[in-house]
Design a protein around this motif. Structure first.
Motif, short mmCIF file in Angstrom:
data_model
loop_
_atom_site.label_atom_id
_atom_site.label_comp_id
_atom_site.label_asym_id
_atom_site.label_seq_id
_atom_site.Cartn_x
_atom_site.Cartn_y
_atom_site.Cartn_z
N UNK A 1 0.82 -1.22 0.00
CA UNK A 1 0.00 0.00 0.00
C UNK A 1 0.85 1.26 0.00
N UNK A 2 2.10 1.13 0.43
CA UNK A 2 2.97 2.29 0.54
C UNK A 2 2.57 3.19 1.70
N UNK A 3 2.02 2.61 2.76
CA UNK A 3 1.54 3.39 3.90
C UNK A 3 2.36 3.09 5.15
N UNK A 4 2.60 4.14 5.89
CA UNK A 4 3.30 4.06 7.17
C UNK A 4 2.31 4.46 8.25
N UNK A 5 2.18 3.62 9.30
CA UNK A 5 1.28 3.91 10.42
C UNK A 5 2.12 3.92 11.69
N UNK A 6 2.05 5.04 12.42
CA UNK A 6 2.72 5.17 13.71
C UNK A 6 1.65 5.14 14.79
N UNK A 7 1.92 4.42 15.86
CA UNK A 7 0.94 4.26 16.93
C UNK A 7 1.64 4.44 18.27
N UNK A 8 1.06 5.26 19.14
CA UNK A 8 1.56 5.46 20.49
C UNK A 8 0.38 5.25 21.43
N UNK A 9 0.57 4.39 22.44
CA UNK A 9 -0.51 4.08 23.36
C UNK A 9 0.03 3.90 24.77
N UNK A 10 -0.84 4.14 25.74
CA UNK A 10 -0.51 3.88 27.14
C UNK A 10 -1.59 3.01 27.79
N UNK A 11 -2.30 2.22 26.99
CA UNK A 11 -3.39 1.33 27.39
C UNK A 11 -4.66 2.07 27.77
N UNK A 12 -4.64 3.39 27.83
CA UNK A 12 -5.84 4.17 28.10
C UNK A 12 -6.20 5.01 26.88
N UNK A 13 -5.19 5.56 26.25
CA UNK A 13 -5.38 6.41 25.07
C UNK A 13 -4.47 5.90 23.96
N UNK A 14 -4.99 5.90 22.74
CA UNK A 14 -4.23 5.40 21.60
C UNK A 14 -4.25 6.47 20.51
#
Length: 103
Positions: free
Chosen positions: A35-48
């Motif tokens: 797809x040519x897509x980059x996904x960055x994810x940051x979470x603290x188990x309460x907010x994503x």
């Protein structure tokens, strides 16, 4: 899960999320070549928080975000952001002169 559309807002919110709970914050990145897509994810188990892009320029900004997180993890969450971003500025090297034809 919240997709943040602005890069600057994503960086600011992820740093705030890390400073609020540094023990439980995780950072993940996924790249789908088909797809040519980059996904960055940051979470603290309460907010994503997620950021998705298909632009190569945005992918290069990911390296700066990595440096911010590495610095925050190594020095602690109380580090001033100006210290982190100030060290990333590298002086531009002068352009090399190529072999041009003399006329």
């Amino acid at each position: 899960m919240v997709y943040v559309t602005s890069w600057d807002e994503f960086v600011e919110r992820t740093v705030q999320l890390f400073r609020a709970s540094p023990e439980s914050t995780r950072y993940c990145m996924k790249y789908r070549h088909c797809d040519g897509k980059l996904v960055l994810k940051v979470t603290d188990n309460k907010e994503c928080l997620k950021f998705k892009t298909d632009q190569a320029q945005e992918a290069k900004k990911m390296e700066k975000l990595n440096n911010i997180f590495f610095t925050l993890m190594a020095r602690g969450p109380d580090v001033d952001m100006s210290e982190i971003t100030g060290k990333e500025h590298i002086e531009a090297q002068p352009a090399k002169k190529g072999r041009g034809r003399k006329q």
